[in-house]
Design an enzyme around this catalytic site. Structure first.
Site, PDB file in Angstrom:
ATOM      1  N   PRO A   2       0.843  -1.215   0.000  1.00  0.00           N
ATOM      2  CG  PRO A   2      -0.700  -1.550   1.711  1.00  0.00           C
ATOM      3  CD  PRO A   2       0.608  -2.041   1.186  1.00  0.00           C
ATOM      4  CD  GLU A   3       3.415   3.230  -4.161  1.00  0.00           C
ATOM      5  OE1 GLU A   3       3.471   4.446  -4.386  1.00  0.00           O
ATOM      6  OE2 GLU A   3       3.974   2.377  -4.872  1.00  0.00           O
ATOM      7  CE  LYS A  54       4.532   3.374   2.458  1.00  0.00           C
ATOM      8  NZ  LYS A  54       4.692   2.294   1.449  1.00  0.00           N
ATOM      9  NE  ARG A 291      10.677  -1.527  -4.759  1.00  0.00           N
ATOM     10  CZ  ARG A 291       9.807  -0.810  -4.039  1.00  0.00           C
ATOM     11  NH1 ARG A 291      10.221  -0.032  -3.067  1.00  0.00           N
ATOM     12  NH2 ARG A 291       8.507  -0.884  -4.281  1.00  0.00           N
TER      13      ARG A 291
END
Ligand SMILES: [Zn+2]
Length: 301
Positions: A2-3, A54, A291
Site C-alpha cells: 500500500p502506498e 504511511k 526496485r
C-alpha cells in the site's frame, strides 16, 4: 505494498466509522504484530484516525494512541453486521469471512456510526451504545505492526520522516535544497522517506515520466526548473492517486468498494513495452536500487 494514496483512503474510511466508538476488547493472535499495553486502550473511545507518511494513527483521549504500519501485506477491515469496509493489501480476506488465518489483531468496538446513524442514535440512545462491531488487522507476511504509544512517542516517530509530498511543507525551496546535496539517483532520492514521505514506487515512476526526467540521473544534476517540474509532477500524480482511492493491482479490485482506480490512469508503472503517454516512445523496465523501474527512454532525459 500500500502506498500513500491507499493509506490515505483507508484512513478516511476508518475515521468515518470508528470516530467515537469505544474499544471494548483487543485480541492479539500474533504477538509480533502488536506491541504495548492493551489495558491503556481498552475502555477508551477512538477520537480520530489520521495519517502521517504511511503511518496510521488511532487517537485516544488519555494521550495514548495506536500507531500502525501496513508494510508489505497489512490490511484493516471494519465489519459491522453485513457492512464491511477497509483496505490495504488486497487479498482473499477482502471478501472472505473474518477473522481469518491471517488475522493478527482483533479489536472489538461498541457504539453506533456517528456519521451514518446519527438520527437513529439520537432516537434509540443507549441501545446503540451497545451496538458491536469489529476491526480486523490482517497481515499475510507479518511485517506490519500496531504499537501503543504516547503522544510524545508518536511525535518522536514522526520526526524520522520528511514532509509528506502532498503538503505545503514539501516546498520547492525544501526540495531543491535536498536535491542539491546529493549525487544519488533521483528516483532513490524521491523515494527516501527521510527526504520526502509518501512517494512509493508507482508514483515515483509516474512522476518522473510526467516531468520527463530519467530515473537514474544524479539528483544534483537537475536544474532548478527540472526540480520544480518534478515536485509539481509528484504532487500531481499523488493527488490523482488520492482522488482515485489509490491503486489496486489484484484480482480483488472490485470488492466492497475497497479498491482504488489509479491503476487505470497509470503513466508508466507496469506498462513495459507499451506506448508512452507523453510521446511516441515505448516504456522500458530497469532496476534502480533493486526496485523495478518503468520509464520512457525517448522523452525522459
Ligand atoms: Zn515518452
Amino acid at each position: 505494498m500500500p502506498e500513500l494514496p491507499e493509506v490515505e483512503t483507508i484512513v478516511k474510511k476508518l475515521h468515518s466509522v470508528l470516530n467515537t466508538k469505544l474499544v471494548s476488547a483487543i485480541r492479539v493472535n500474533r504477538e509480533k504484530s502488536f506491541q504495548g499495553d492493551i489495558s491503556q486502550i481498552v475502555g477508551q473511545p477512538i477520537l480520530k484516525v489520521s495519517r502521517r507518511a504511511k503511518l496510521i494513527r488511532f487517537h485516544f483521549p488519555n494521550n495514548m494512541n495506536i500507531l500502525a504500519h501496513l508494510k508489505m501485506t497489512g490490511q484493516f477491515i471494519f465489519v459491522d453486521g453485513n457492512k464491511k469496509l477497509g483496505g490495504g493489501h488486497p487479498s482473499q480476506d477482502w471478501i472472505g469471512s473474518l477473522p481469518s488465518k491471517h488475522t493478527r489483531v482483533e479489536i472489538d468496538l461498541l457504539g453506533a456510526d456517528v456519521e451514518n446513524d446519527l438520527g437513529e442514535n439520537i432516537l434509540q440512545g443507549s441501545k446503540n451504545q451497545q451496538k458491536q462491531s469489529h476491526l480486523f488487522f490482517n497481515d499475510i507476511r507479518v511485517f506490519g505492526w500496531l504499537r501503543v504509544m504516547t503522544d510524545d512517542q508518536v511525535e518522536t516517530e514522526y520526526q524520522k520522516y520528511g514532509p509528506d509530498i502532498n503538503t505545503p511543507e514539501a516546498s520547492e525551496e525544501y526540495f531543491k535544497s535536498k536535491l542539491q546535496n546529493t549525487s544519488r539517483k533521483i528516483k532513490q532520492v524521491i523515494m527516501d522517506n527521510k527526504i520526502i514521505s509518501g512517494v512509493g514506487n508507482i508514483y515515483a515512476c509516474d512522476g518522473l515520466n510526467l516531468a520527463k526526467i530519467h530515473p537514474v540521473r544524479s539528483a544534483n544534476s537537475l536544474s532548478a526548473k527540472e526540480a520544480e517540474t518534478l515536485l509539481k509532477s509528484l504532487k500531481k500524480v499523488i493527488n490523482l492517486g488520492i482522488k482515485l482511492g489509490g491503486a489496486t493491482i489484484s484480482d480483488y479490485r472490485d470488492v466492497d468498494g475497497s479498491a482504488g482506480k489509479y491503476q487505470d490512469e497509470v503513466l508508466v508503472y507496469g506498462r513495459e513495452g507499451q506506448k508512452c503517454k507523453n510521446c511516441a516512445g515505448f516504456i522500458e523496465k530497469i532496476k534502480v536500487g533493486g526496485r523495478g523501474t518503468f520509464f520512457c527512454p525517448n522523452c525522459q532525459l
